[in-house]
Design a protein around this motif. Sequence first.
Motif, mmCIF file in Angstrom:
data_model
loop_
_atom_site.group_PDB
_atom_site.id
_atom_site.type_symbol
_atom_site.label_atom_id
_atom_site.label_comp_id
_atom_site.label_asym_id
_atom_site.label_seq_id
_atom_site.Cartn_x
_atom_site.Cartn_y
_atom_site.Cartn_z
ATOM 1 N N TYR A 123 -5.737 6.521 -4.717
ATOM 2 C CA TYR A 123 -6.432 5.689 -3.747
ATOM 3 C C TYR A 123 -7.900 6.064 -3.588
ATOM 4 N N ARG B 49 -2.288 -2.139 -8.503
ATOM 5 C CA ARG B 49 -3.608 -2.475 -7.924
ATOM 6 C C ARG B 49 -3.893 -3.965 -8.010
ATOM 7 N N THR C 39 -11.164 2.486 -0.203
ATOM 8 C CA THR C 39 -9.751 2.838 -0.167
ATOM 9 C C THR C 39 -8.933 1.661 0.370
ATOM 10 N N VAL D 193 0.840 -1.202 0.000
ATOM 11 C CA VAL D 193 0.000 0.000 0.000
ATOM 12 C C VAL D 193 0.878 1.256 0.000
#
Length: 147
Positions: free
Chosen positions: A39, A123, A45, A22
């Motif tokens: 994000y 992602r 999120t 992240v």
Amino acid sequence: MDSRRAAPSLGIVASLLLVVLVAVPYFVVEETRLVGSYYGAGALTPWASALMALVAVIVFAAGRKGRTDPDTAAGAAVGLGVVTALVAVVWAVTVPADVPLQLTTDRPILGPLTSATVLEYHRWALAVVSVLPAAAAAWYAKALRLF
């Protein structure tokens, strides 16, 4: 190999890997303020996944060390793992494909790896890695013969 110790250890490593993943865009994007838009582009999120992964580290460690009843720790870890994975996968699926590419340049990071390449696949890597804590929690629950 003792699955009662290996499973929570894997869960700890997988959860920490998720948190590190992240944070990756902050090191790749030149203007870090733009990471918030990346994000925020999805339905949820991934910071929620990172927060739950940090809680899962504590749960896995407490169960492994015997500070919490292992059955309780495994059950909590399964719940945290499933929600962590759901949040990350929903975010990854709902981020428009052009958003990560708008944030970067073809600045080399490591060998042929560029910032655009990293964010293009970030992602999906996050979605895949988010499943690992849930898998480790399921393995932990199975090792404890909870199912």
